[in-house]
Structure formats: structure tokens, C-alpha cells
Design an enzyme around this catalytic site. Structure first.
Site, PDB file in Angstrom:
ATOM      1  N   GLU A  47       2.017  27.190  -8.094  1.00  0.00           N
ATOM      2  CA  GLU A  47       0.831  28.027  -8.110  1.00  0.00           C
ATOM      3  C   GLU A  47      -0.119  28.345  -6.742  1.00  0.00           C
ATOM      4  O   GLU A  47       0.229  27.477  -5.782  1.00  0.00           O
ATOM      5  CB  GLU A  47      -0.410  27.690  -9.263  1.00  0.00           C
ATOM      6  CG  GLU A  47      -0.051  27.659 -10.762  1.00  0.00           C
ATOM      7  CD  GLU A  47       0.396  26.552 -11.140  1.00  0.00           C
ATOM      8  OE1 GLU A  47       1.065  26.530 -12.183  1.00  0.00           O
ATOM      9  OE2 GLU A  47       0.450  25.284 -10.639  1.00  0.00           O
ATOM     10  N   CYS A  48      -0.556  29.510  -6.679  1.00  0.00           N
ATOM     11  CA  CYS A  48      -1.333  29.729  -5.622  1.00  0.00           C
ATOM     12  C   CYS A  48      -2.825  30.495  -6.171  1.00  0.00           C
ATOM     13  O   CYS A  48      -2.554  31.178  -7.152  1.00  0.00           O
ATOM     14  CB  CYS A  48      -0.735  30.794  -4.597  1.00  0.00           C
ATOM     15  SG  CYS A  48      -1.562  31.562  -3.346  1.00  0.00           S
TER      16      CYS A  48
END
Length: 283
Positions: A47-48
Site C-alpha cells: 500500500e501507499c
């Protein structure tokens, strides 16, 4: 092109670089959804996140969470990693000791205790029994049989988790899933109760697997969202009581520890956070 503060945070590790990393882009106002998706895919992390001004006075900031292929309403280690990055960049919560995050799942409080952060487990959007067809599908991917599963339940607080309880830690460690792309597969997590006999007194062994839109099945190092919904299921069913510690990442040479405790009627999911990279990103 604009420049934004950037952090990469290690979450849930017992020591630096033993947990699950998340990329955090601060002051992300002005970036389009397409830019966010492209940056997230480029980081090649699970994830970002992108920090934005809140839309309500009740929140300290708003966050959008992207996986490699899609946007998520909620995710666990990105929640703690984003709160740590925001604090590291000088953020000051309205209420001392608690950060209020706004995300697709609503408002999520995050307790702050030094490098230890914990979020209140959000309500599940789907719970209860898993159909035989869904159980068979999950077992085929994991290359186990339904007879090896003690119990199964939906444990979905946004990502779409199915939880499978196996008989013991050895059974969890022995799982060798089919790594090929699995069209239509939801997120699958497996666990076994260890009665507090594990390292550091940990009581539950966890592994999770997720499927990118068109990529292979991947194992996640340490997963806050699944540990949150798993904790709700295990405590509600009377299999275990909070507080306890879950471990995850063993098969990936990580040393994840997820603390679960109860306060104010909520289960709190926590762990150590460490800012590993500080800098800027051009977008």
C-alpha cells in the site's frame, strides 16, 4: 510537477526493518486519483497512502489508501504508518494522545504511546459463515482441504477478508498456496491459536494472502486489517480473550507482532512504528 514530503514507515516490526513497510505521501492535495494510483504501483509496496486535509472538524487529516491495483476504504498497517508519518512531519492531534484519521471507512482513532500506535478495530462490513463454495475456493488456492479447517468466517472490514482457523501453528506454517493468479479470489487469512506459548508470549500465528487484479497471489508480511477482524471473530466466539499478541511474517523472515487489547468497548490493534525513509517525492 509538484514536490511533496514523503515517508516510508516500518509497521509492526519488533526491530527496524522487520515489519511491513508503507509509503506515505504527505500534503497530497492537488494530486489526481490517477497520479496516486500510478505512484502507489511504482512504489511496489502492498500500500501507499496520501494525506489530505480532512473534510470534517472531527478528524486531524484524511487519507486515501491505494494498493498496487486499487483504492481501499481501510487498511491496518497503512493506518498506523500514516499516523506515524503525519506525527513525524510535525502533525499535532487535536486531542492529546489520539490521532483521528478520516478514511473511506469513516473516522478511525489511533492511540499514540511513543513509537507504539494502535487503532480501534472498525466494524466489519461482512461477517458470519462462509458458504461451502467460498470455502472450497479458498482451500483450493491454499492447497488444503476443507477438513483441515476448524472454522471459517467472513472477516471483512474493507479489503474483503475470509478467515480460516487451522488446528495448530504447524498447519499454518505448512501451507504452500498456489501462487498463480486467482480470478475473483477474495483476501484469505489463516490463523492458529498457540495458547501463549509462542515467542514473546504470542498467542496466535497468522498468515495472509492477497490477489492483485491481474498479478500472482502474494503473501502479506503483517496485516493490521485482518488481525483486527480476526480478533473480533476470535474474541466474540470465545476462542481467545484480549489482551493477546499475534505474530505474523514468520515465513517471510519478518518478525511482526500485533498487540490486541480491549478498552472502552473497542478492540485496539497496535504495534511498533519506525520511520525508515524521510524525503520528498515529485509528482
Amino acid at each position: 510537477m509538484s514536490t511533496h514530503e514523503f515517508r516510508q514507515v516500518d509497521v509492526f516490526g519488533t526491530d527496524p526493518y522487520t515489519g511491513n513497510p508503507v509509503a506515505v505521501v504527505l500534503d497530497a492535495e492537488g494530486l489526481s486519483s490517477e497520479q496516486m494510483a500510478r505512484i502507489s504501483a511504482w512504489t511496489n509496496l502492498s500500500e501507499c497512502t496520501f494525506v489530505l486535509p480532512p473534510t470534517t472538524r472531527d478528524a486531524d487529516y484524511r487519507v486515501r489508501i491505494f494498493s498496487l491495483t486499487n483504492e481501499l476504504p481501510f487498511a491496518g498497517h497503512p493506518t498506523l504508518g500514516t499516523a506515524r508519518a503525519w506525527l513525524d512531519a510535525g502533525g499535532v492531534p487535536r486531542d492529546e494522545g489520539v490521532v483521528i484519521q478520516e478514511c473511506g471507512a469513516g473516522l478511525v482513532p489511533v492511540r499514540v504511546d511513543g513509537d507504539q500506535l494502535a487503532f480501534a478495530a472498525p466494524s466489519r462490513i461482512r461477517s458470519g459463515a462462509v458458504s461451502p463454495d467460498d470455502l472450497d475456493a479458498a482451500c483450493r488456492v491454499l492447497r488444503i482441504t476443507p477438513a483441515e479447517v476448524l472454522d471459517a468466517a467472513w472477516a471483512d472490514n474493507g479489503p474483503g477478508w475470509i478467515a480460516l482457523l487451522l488446528k495448530d501453528v504447524d498447519a499454518v506454517m505448512a501451507v504452500e498456496p498456489d501462487g498463480a493468479h486467482q480470478p475473483g479470489l477474495c483476501m484469505v487469512g489463516i490463523a492458529a491459536i498457540d495458547e501463549g506459548d509462542g515467542p514473546d508470549g504470542s498467542a496466535v500465528e497468522v498468515r495472509t494472502f492477497f490477489n492483485d487484479t491481474d498479478g500472482p497471489l502474494r503473501e502479506d508480511p503483517i496485516t493490521g486489517s485482518f488481525n483486527a477482524s480476526l480478533a473480533q471473530w476470535l474474541t466474540e466466539s470465545g476462542r481467545i480473550a484480549a489482551p493477546y499478541v499475534a505474530r505474523q511474517g514468520t515465513m517471510l523472515d519478518r518478525a511482526g507482532r500485533v498487540s490486541v487489547d480491549e478498552a472502552g468497548g473497542d478492540l485496539w490493534i497496535g504495534g511498533r512504528t519506525h520511520v525508515a525513509i524521510t524525503g520528498t517525492i515529485d509528482a
